[in-house]
Design a protein around this motif. Structure first.
Motif, PDB file in Angstrom:
ATOM      1  N   ALA A 133      47.646  42.556  31.665  1.00  0.00           N
ATOM      2  CA  ALA A 133      47.187  41.703  30.200  1.00  0.00           C
ATOM      3  C   ALA A 133      46.453  40.360  31.218  1.00  0.00           C
ATOM      4  N   TYR A 134      47.169  40.102  31.457  1.00  0.00           N
ATOM      5  CA  TYR A 134      46.576  38.703  32.366  1.00  0.00           C
ATOM      6  C   TYR A 134      45.194  38.202  32.736  1.00  0.00           C
ATOM      7  N   GLN A 135      45.103  39.557  33.440  1.00  0.00           N
ATOM      8  CA  GLN A 135      43.648  39.298  34.291  1.00  0.00           C
ATOM      9  C   GLN A 135      42.551  40.112  33.734  1.00  0.00           C
ATOM     10  N   ALA A 136      42.913  40.707  31.931  1.00  0.00           N
ATOM     11  CA  ALA A 136      41.559  41.390  30.983  1.00  0.00           C
ATOM     12  C   ALA A 136      41.979  39.513  30.969  1.00  0.00           C
ATOM     13  N   HIS A 188      51.034  28.377  39.324  1.00  0.00           N
ATOM     14  CA  HIS A 188      52.162  29.291  38.314  1.00  0.00           C
ATOM     15  C   HIS A 188      52.649  30.208  39.081  1.00  0.00           C
ATOM     16  N   ASP A 189      53.403  31.709  38.210  1.00  0.00           N
ATOM     17  CA  ASP A 189      54.227  32.319  39.142  1.00  0.00           C
ATOM     18  C   ASP A 189      53.460  33.467  38.108  1.00  0.00           C
ATOM     19  N   PHE A 190      52.227  33.632  38.599  1.00  0.00           N
ATOM     20  CA  PHE A 190      51.202  34.602  37.239  1.00  0.00           C
ATOM     21  C   PHE A 190      51.558  35.917  37.822  1.00  0.00           C
ATOM     22  N   PRO A 191      51.413  37.186  36.937  1.00  0.00           N
ATOM     23  CA  PRO A 191      51.788  37.981  38.571  1.00  0.00           C
ATOM     24  C   PRO A 191      50.472  38.702  39.188  1.00  0.00           C
ATOM     25  N   GLY A 208      41.766  44.522  36.224  1.00  0.00           N
ATOM     26  CA  GLY A 208      43.157  44.683  36.301  1.00  0.00           C
ATOM     27  C   GLY A 208      43.083  46.451  35.683  1.00  0.00           C
ATOM     28  N   ASP A 209      42.313  47.012  34.945  1.00  0.00           N
ATOM     29  CA  ASP A 209      42.197  48.410  34.433  1.00  0.00           C
ATOM     30  C   ASP A 209      42.330  49.415  35.306  1.00  0.00           C
ATOM     31  N   VAL A 210      41.644  49.268  36.937  1.00  0.00           N
ATOM     32  CA  VAL A 210      41.684  50.141  37.790  1.00  0.00           C
ATOM     33  C   VAL A 210      42.584  48.966  39.065  1.00  0.00           C
TER      34      VAL A 210
END
Length: 407
Positions: A49-52, A88-91, A125-127
């Motif tokens: 979700a973050y990558q999108a 930040h500590d984003f995934p 990030g879907d793939v």
């Protein structure tokens, strides 16, 4: 910082301010508090979700063209955004392999239809991609790999095993190098492919790690068919393409802490800690350590920026990335260890919900893997010695011997 960017006319300072505001808005939804207590699968979903969201905002693959999902920006914008994001500590780590190696290599070697079909969802990030290089008998010596690819009509049949494959349990596609001719010297008989990780005959088994999440895997191939159209480069040129990939990987290490705690985080720990009743930042050894790390960071950033500019101009990635990876890994280990010492008994705790970006103990226990992945310290030293300093190569008695004659 007032230089105008080529794409929008805004100054770099304005760009950083805009990126910082966006990242601060994202933090409650995707940062450390939102990730606390999540399972690996839940954290991956949050990461997607973050990558999108990054892609929608133009911050995912900043330097790639907008028509394939990139940001259409510059190398300096990418560097500045990454520096802000690393606070930040984003995934984001689930996509490091995908965006750091397969995507650049696909842009170099794949046809336009494949690029249009696969690259945009990879950026969003879907793939997810994996990299199939290391094997049980071929880790540091990549040319010693034994997984075979044998001609079968318009394609190839692959049999064998790969090891230490990051995120293979979630991967949709992978790039990899395989032995296509065992009758020639080991470096000459390799060929590079990309493949569908859902193909019949592929089995993935996760390897449990001592440190945190289990992102590494074994991958087994049993008569796996790969079309020749998915070959990248010429038959027998796989070692050259693999080295090109590794050079890009070493430059794709975006953060200056190599995935561990940042210097800013270390400075905060030192400011809060006490040595003989005084702030640890007043201690000479701590101040020297921090100063050396800051000086080294600036030097490595200069190497990194110069190299990225050359790559952006279409030049081949050079060996200087080995310097950066070697020094970042060693520095991360030393800084994490000192931070644990400053925390005293608390530094020995390994928080269940901790991460290597936030907690020195997780950073320290995880760093050996970072010093192995993408080339061990010893291999990096060899690369620096031979490719940068011009020293003679190590003696290699099997260099010109046919692979099937090596004992």
């Amino acid at each position: 910082m007032e230089t105008a960017t080529a794409t929008t006319g805004e100054s770099l300072a304005q760009y950083v301010d805009r990126a910082r505001r966006w990242l601060n808005e994202m933090d409650p939804r995707f940062g450390a508090p939102a990730r606390k207590g999540l399972t690996l699968e839940q954290d991956l979903a949050l990461g997607r979700a973050y990558q999108a969201a990054k892609a929608d905002a133009g911050y995912a693959c900043i330097t790639l063209p907008r028509e394939i999902g990139g940001g259409g920006g510059t190398e300096i914008q990418k560097i500045l955004f990454t520096q802000e994001e690393d606070r930040h500590d984003f995934p984001t780590h689930y996509f490091g392999v995908s965006l750091g190696m397969p995507v650049p290599m696909m842009l170099r070697y794949a046809d336009q239809d494949t690029i249009s079909r696969i690259i945009p969802p990879s950026i969003r990030g879907d793939v997810i991609w994996a990299q199939l290089f290391s094997e049980p008998s071929a880790g540091s010596d990549l040319a010693a790999l034994r997984t075979r690819a044998v001609r079968d009509g318009d394609g190839w049949r692959i049999d064998g095993q790969k090891l230490w494959t990051s995120w293979a349990q979630f991967a949709d596609y992978a790039i990899g190098v395989f032995r296509t001719d065992p009758t020639v010297a080991k470096h000459a008989g390799l060929t590079f492919f990309w493949l569908d990780m859902k193909s019949p005959g592929i089995t993935v088994k996760t390897v449990r790690k001592l440190a945190g999440e289990s992102e590494i895997n074994e991958v087994f191939f049993d008569n796996v068919y790969v079309p020749d159209s998915q070959r990248m480069g010429e038959v027998g040129a796989g070692f050259r393409v693999a080295i090109e990939t590794l050079m890009i990987e070493r430059y794709s290490v975006a953060d200056d802490a190599l995935g561990g705690i940042s210097l800013e985080k270390f400075a905060q720990i030192a400011a809060d800690a006490r040595i003989n009743g005084k702030p640890a930042l007043e201690d000479g050894h701590v101040r020297q350590m921090l100063a050396e790390a800051l000086v080294e960071r600036q030097g490595l950033r200069s190497i990194h920026r110069r190299a990225l500019s050359a790559i952006a101009d279409g030049e081949e990635p050079g060996p200087e990335g080995s310097i950066r990876k070697l020094r970042l890994g060693r520095r991360r280990q030393a800084m994490s260890e000192l931070a644990m010492d400053l925390l005293g008994a608390q530094g020995a705790l390994l928080p269940i919900d901790g991460t290597k970006v936030v907690d020195p103990s997780w950073s320290w226990i995880d760093v050996p893997g970072a010093r192995i992945a993408g080339g061990t310290d010893e291999i990096l030293r060899n690369t620096i010695a031979e490719k940068i300093l011009g020293l003679p190569q190590d003696y290699r008695p099997d260099k010109k011997v046919p692979f099937n004659q090596i004992g």
